[in-house]
Design a protein around this motif. Structure first.
Motif, PDB file in Angstrom:
ATOM      1  N   HIS A  83       0.865  -1.176   0.000  1.00 59.36           N
ATOM      2  CA  HIS A  83       0.000   0.000   0.000  1.00 59.36           C
ATOM      3  C   HIS A  83       0.901   1.225   0.000  1.00 59.36           C
ATOM      4  O   HIS A  83       2.122   1.105   0.161  1.00 59.36           O
ATOM      5  CB  HIS A  83      -0.974  -0.027   1.176  1.00 59.36           C
ATOM      6  N   ASP A 119       0.270  -4.357   6.158  1.00 59.72           N
ATOM      7  CA  ASP A 119      -0.335  -3.839   7.389  1.00 59.72           C
ATOM      8  C   ASP A 119      -1.742  -4.386   7.603  1.00 59.72           C
ATOM      9  O   ASP A 119      -2.585  -3.734   8.213  1.00 59.72           O
ATOM     10  CB  ASP A 119      -0.380  -2.301   7.358  1.00 59.72           C
ATOM     11  N   HIS A 121       5.219  -5.288  10.217  1.00 64.14           N
ATOM     12  CA  HIS A 121       5.569  -4.627  11.480  1.00 64.14           C
ATOM     13  C   HIS A 121       5.824  -5.575  12.646  1.00 64.14           C
ATOM     14  O   HIS A 121       5.954  -5.123  13.776  1.00 64.14           O
ATOM     15  CB  HIS A 121       4.489  -3.605  11.851  1.00 64.14           C
ATOM     16  N   HIS A 173      -1.091  -4.965  12.588  1.00 66.34           N
ATOM     17  CA  HIS A 173       0.102  -4.280  13.082  1.00 66.34           C
ATOM     18  C   HIS A 173       0.725  -4.985  14.269  1.00 66.34           C
ATOM     19  O   HIS A 173       1.855  -4.725  14.638  1.00 66.34           O
ATOM     20  CB  HIS A 173      -0.230  -2.842  13.476  1.00 66.34           C
ATOM     21  N   ASP A 205       5.435   4.673   5.455  1.00 64.78           N
ATOM     22  CA  ASP A 205       6.463   3.732   5.902  1.00 64.78           C
ATOM     23  C   ASP A 205       6.558   2.494   5.004  1.00 64.78           C
ATOM     24  O   ASP A 205       7.193   1.502   5.371  1.00 64.78           O
ATOM     25  CB  ASP A 205       6.181   3.304   7.353  1.00 64.78           C
ATOM     26  N   HIS A 206       5.960   2.578   3.822  1.00 63.67           N
ATOM     27  CA  HIS A 206       6.007   1.445   2.877  1.00 63.67           C
ATOM     28  C   HIS A 206       6.503   1.872   1.500  1.00 63.67           C
ATOM     29  O   HIS A 206       6.600   1.039   0.598  1.00 63.67           O
ATOM     30  CB  HIS A 206       4.628   0.780   2.783  1.00 63.67           C
TER      31      HIS A 206
HETATM   32 ZN   LIG Z   1       2.890   0.433   8.090  1.00 65.03          ZN
END
Ligand SMILES: [Zn+2]
Length: 290
Positions: free
Chosen positions: A115, A221, A267, A224, A119-120
Motif C-alpha cells: 500500500h 499492514d 511490522h 500491526h 512507511d512502505h
Molecule cells: Zn505500516
C-alpha cells in the motif's frame, strides 16, 4: 528474521527501525484495557515491552529472491523526506542492511508496495539534484491501480495524507515510466501474486510467494500487532476504513488458519514469520523459530 526458504525462493529482511513504539491504547480505538492486559500476558514476549507499556513495532523491507527476480516488498520511510518525529528514523541501518545482503540498487528487478503509506514507500525514491527519482533504476514498481488513484485524488484535493508521500514517493515513479499499475488479479508469474485485503488503505494487498507447493504471504499492514489475531475487530487508528480492515483481516485469517502458509507481517519484530491457528472465532499467531 533469519533467511527463510520457500521452495526455490529465499526471503530476508532489511530493518529500518525496531523497538517499543506505541501503546495499544494509542493504536487501537476499540482497545479494552482489561481484555488487552489478559491477551498481552499470553502473547509472545517479543511483541510487547512491559516496562514502557508499548508494543514492539518493526519497520522493515522484505527481499525476495526467486530463480528469476530480485524483489523488494515495501520500502520503509526512506531518506531526505523531511518527516517530522517520530517518523524521522535514522537512515544508515536500512542502507547497511541493503548492502549487507550484497545488493546494489541496480540489482532490484521489482518493487512491490502492499500500500502507499509513508512507511512502505520511502526508499522508492531518492533526491538527486533537487528532484525525486526512482532509487532502483532497473526496477518496475508494482502499485495497485485503485490504491494509486485514491492517493492521487487525495493529493489533488490537497489532502495527501500523510504529508508529501504521494508526491515524493509515488508520482515520480509513474512519471519515470517505471510503475506497473495493476489490478486485483495481478500475477508477476506463477511465483508472485497479489491478494487484495482492503481496509488499512483503499486497496491494500498482500503479496503471495509460491514455490514448490509452499506459500508465504507478505501481509503488509493487514495487522500491526499479534494482539489483532486474538481480537480481529481491533482495527488500527491509521486504517482508512476500520470496518473493512476488520472484515479483510478475518477473511484472510480464516483462509490461512491451520495451513502451513507462512505469514510475514511487515511490522512484526523478529522472528517475524509465523503461522495462523484458529481458536473459535479468534486466532493465534505462532512465531516460527526453527
Ligand atoms: Zn505500516
Amino acid at each position: 528474521m533469519q533467511s527463510l526458504t520457500i521452495g526455490d525462493v529465499t526471503i530476508t529482511s532489511i530493518i529500518e527501525r525496531d523497538g517499543p513504539w506505541r501503546t495499544p491504547e494509542e493504536m487501537f480505538p476499540a482497545y479494552d484495557p482489561a481484555v488487552g492486559k489478559r491477551h498481552l500476558a499470553a502473547l509472545d514476549p517479543v511483541v510487547f515491552d512491559p516496562a514502557s507499556g508499548k508494543m514492539v513495532i518493526t519497520y522493515q523491507t522484505f527481499v525476495v529472491r526467486t530463480p528469476k527476480h530480485t524483489i523488494l516488498i515495501d520500502t520503509c520511510t526512506g531518506e531526505d523526506k523531511g518527516y517530522a518525529p517520530p517518523m524521522d528514523f535514522p537512515k544508515q541501518p536500512w542502507r547497511d542492511g541493503f548492502a549487507a545482503q550484497g545488493l546494489r540498487v541496480e540489482d532490484i528487478d521489482y518493487v512491490f508496495c502492499t500500500h502507499l503509506h509513508i512507511d512502505h514507500t520511502g526508499w522508492n525514491t531518492t533526491l538527486r539534484d533537487g528532484r525525486w527519482v526512482p532509487t532502483f533504476p532497473n526496477a518496475k514498481y508494482v502499485f495497485h491501480k485503485r490504491e494509486y488513484a485514491a492517493w492521487e485524488e487525495e493529493h489533488n484535493k490537497g489532502n495527501n495524507p500523510p504529508g508529501t508521500v504521494f508526491r515524493d514517493n509515488c508520482l515520480p515513479i509513474v512519471e519515470a515510466g517505471q510503475a506497473l499499475l495493476v489490478d486485483d488479479d495481478y500475477a508477476l508469474d506463477d511465483t508472485v501474486t497479489l491478494t487484495p485485503t482492503p481496509g488499512h488503505s483503499p486497496c491494500h494487498c498482500c503479496v503471495n510467494i509460491f514455490s514448490k507447493g509452499q506459500r508465504a504471504v507478505v501481509a503488509g499492514d493487514l495487522m500491526h500487532h499479534q494482539i489483532q489475531c486474538r481480537e480481529p475487530n481491533w482495527s488500527a487508528k491509521p486504517d482508512w476504513d476500520m470496518k473493512l480492515s476488520a472484515v479483510s483481516r478475518r477473511k484472510f485469517f480464516a483462509s490461512v488458519a491451520d495451513t502451513d502458509t507462512l505469514i510475514l507481517p511487515i511490522h512484526f519484530p523478529k522472528p517475524t514469520v509465523g503461522l495462523i491457528r484458529a481458536d473459535g472465532d479468534r486466532f493465534n499467531y505462532r512465531f516460527k523459530r526453527d
